[in-house]
Design a protein around this motif. Structure first.
Motif, PDB file in Angstrom:
ATOM      1  N   LYS A 257       1.234  -1.394  -0.597  1.00 55.43           N
ATOM      2  CA  LYS A 257      -0.168   0.213  -0.059  1.00 55.43           C
ATOM      3  C   LYS A 257       0.387   1.044  -0.252  1.00 55.43           C
ATOM      4  N   ALA A 258       1.729   1.603   0.727  1.00 51.62           N
ATOM      5  CA  ALA A 258       2.523   2.721   0.315  1.00 51.62           C
ATOM      6  C   ALA A 258       3.279   2.679  -1.302  1.00 51.62           C
ATOM      7  N   MET A 259       4.194   1.940  -0.885  1.00 46.73           N
ATOM      8  CA  MET A 259       4.713   1.605  -3.057  1.00 46.73           C
ATOM      9  C   MET A 259       3.560   2.450  -3.859  1.00 46.73           C
TER      10      MET A 259
ATOM     11  N   VAL B 288      12.087  -5.345   4.540  1.00 46.74           N
ATOM     12  CA  VAL B 288      10.832  -6.054   3.298  1.00 46.74           C
ATOM     13  C   VAL B 288      11.350  -5.568   1.991  1.00 46.74           C
ATOM     14  N   LEU B 289      11.879  -4.412   1.970  1.00 45.46           N
ATOM     15  CA  LEU B 289      12.069  -3.977  -0.198  1.00 45.46           C
ATOM     16  C   LEU B 289      13.864  -4.189  -0.359  1.00 45.46           C
ATOM     17  N   GLY B 290      14.099  -3.972   0.898  1.00 47.17           N
ATOM     18  CA  GLY B 290      16.355  -3.798   0.914  1.00 47.17           C
ATOM     19  C   GLY B 290      15.926  -2.360   0.762  1.00 47.17           C
ATOM     20  N   GLU B 291      15.438  -1.625   0.403  1.00 48.27           N
ATOM     21  CA  GLU B 291      15.849   0.056   0.351  1.00 48.27           C
ATOM     22  C   GLU B 291      14.816   0.635   1.322  1.00 48.27           C
ATOM     23  N   ALA B 292      15.273   2.250   1.388  1.00 45.14           N
ATOM     24  CA  ALA B 292      14.695   2.696   2.181  1.00 45.14           C
ATOM     25  C   ALA B 292      14.107   4.009   1.345  1.00 45.14           C
ATOM     26  N   PRO B 293      12.420   4.391   1.992  1.00 47.36           N
ATOM     27  CA  PRO B 293      11.407   4.393   0.998  1.00 47.36           C
ATOM     28  C   PRO B 293      11.927   5.524  -0.205  1.00 47.36           C
ATOM     29  N   SER B 294      13.341   6.651   0.649  1.00 46.02           N
ATOM     30  CA  SER B 294      13.493   8.059   0.022  1.00 46.02           C
ATOM     31  C   SER B 294      13.931   7.804  -1.605  1.00 46.02           C
TER      32      SER B 294
END
Length: 313
Positions: free
Chosen positions: A264-266, A298-304
């Motif tokens: 959902k964030a993505m 979860v994704l392996g990288e920061a949201p920024s």
């Protein structure tokens, strides 16, 4: 003396039966590799047929369209009837007695399964909770239904006829096209077998529970997980729900709920102008720094970093 001799024979027979049962005759495919077609064909016999006695270095798929075929693989007999299939595994001994009836017709596909020995393939299919896929998401394998029929078999003959017609049309990448078509057919066959298991009396209850849990998680992905609420809604003990879900999916309820929230964030990052703090708050995370840590785990990288993948005005 005779009793001892008879007992010895019985022991040998039982040992042989145990050895036959211990042999793995199942065919597994993986999500990251195509089954590579060796050749495809069709055959019809007008007299009693005996299946060749052989050990092959490739796998075999048979589909009977008329009559019935008898095949023995490592001592186990299969009677493949009209609108039924059978997979035979490479490296195993198979043969047949003169019991295949005149008029029997069938399609066959000879293929090789390709596996990367460096990969530890998962045994569960990935859940449809993510909107992105990294190479590791394809590192799972699945077992094909050895023998039998399903709803897919109603259209199997026409699909195999089309594939065979295309197979004989020599053109660019024709062998790869054939492998893709066969892989699609096998994927559909696997899916049809799963649906049959889900509606069977033995497996339906547990599979239904997994589906109900997933529905709840999707509907509540924008807030913290509450095990008591889930247990109350499904009217089942949470320990039972948790263990059943883990057994069927290979993932815990908490893991899937977290992935759904990150999904959902993505979506919000792609389709809205909200910043990370706003997205964090919308998903029920009171601390945006904690949200960022979870996102990166979860994704392996920061949201920024993930946000920079998109073009926004």
């Amino acid at each position: 003396m005779h009793i001892l001799f008879l007992g010895s024979i019985i022991d040998k027979i039982e040992n042989h039966e145990r050895e036959v049962l211990a042999i793995d005759t199942s065919i597994h495919l993986t999500a990251d590799r195509l089954p590579l077609v060796r050749d495809i064909g069709w055959n019809r016999i007008d007299s009693v047929y005996t299946h060749p006695d052989r050990i092959l270095d490739y796998d075999v798929f048979l589909y009977v369209i008329n009559g019935r075929m008898q095949v023995i693989e490592e001592g186990k007999e299969y009677i493949v009837r009209e609108k039924e299939h059978l997979f035979l595994k490479k490296g195993l001994h198979h043969w047949g007695l003169p019991e295949t009836l005149p008029g029997t017709a069938w399609y066959w596909v000879h293929f090789n399964t390709v596996v990367d020995e460096r990969v530890a393939y998962k045994e569960h299919l990935p859940l449809p909770e993510l909107g992105y896929f990294y190479p590791k998401h394809y590192e799972y394998r699945f077992m094909m239904p050895k023998n039998g029929s399903s709803s897919l078999h109603q259209t199997m003959e026409s699909r195999l006829r089309t594939i065979l017609d295309n197979y004989h049309k020599v053109r660019d990448h024709w062998m790869t096209r054939s492998s893709l078509q066969i892989y699609q057919l096998f994927l559909d066959l696997h899916q049809a077998a799963l649906k049959h298991e889900e509606t069977s009396e033995t497996g339906g209850k547990a599979d239904t529970i997994a589906g109900r849990v997933m529905t709840y998680l999707v509907q509540h992905a924008d807030r913290d997980f509450d095990s008591r609420e889930l247990s109350s809604q499904l009217q089942l003990n949470y320990s039972y729900l948790s263990s059943t879900y883990k057994r069927l999916t290979g993932q815990s309820i908490i893991e899937v709920h977290t992935k759904l929230r990150m999904n959902k964030a993505m979506d919000m990052m792609r389709s809205t102008s909200m910043n990370i703090s706003e997205i964090s708050e919308r998903l029920g995370y009171k601390n945006p720094y904690y949200f960022s840590r979870v996102f990166k785990k979860v994704l392996g990288e920061a949201p920024s970093s993930y946000l920079r993948h998109f073009y926004k005005s």
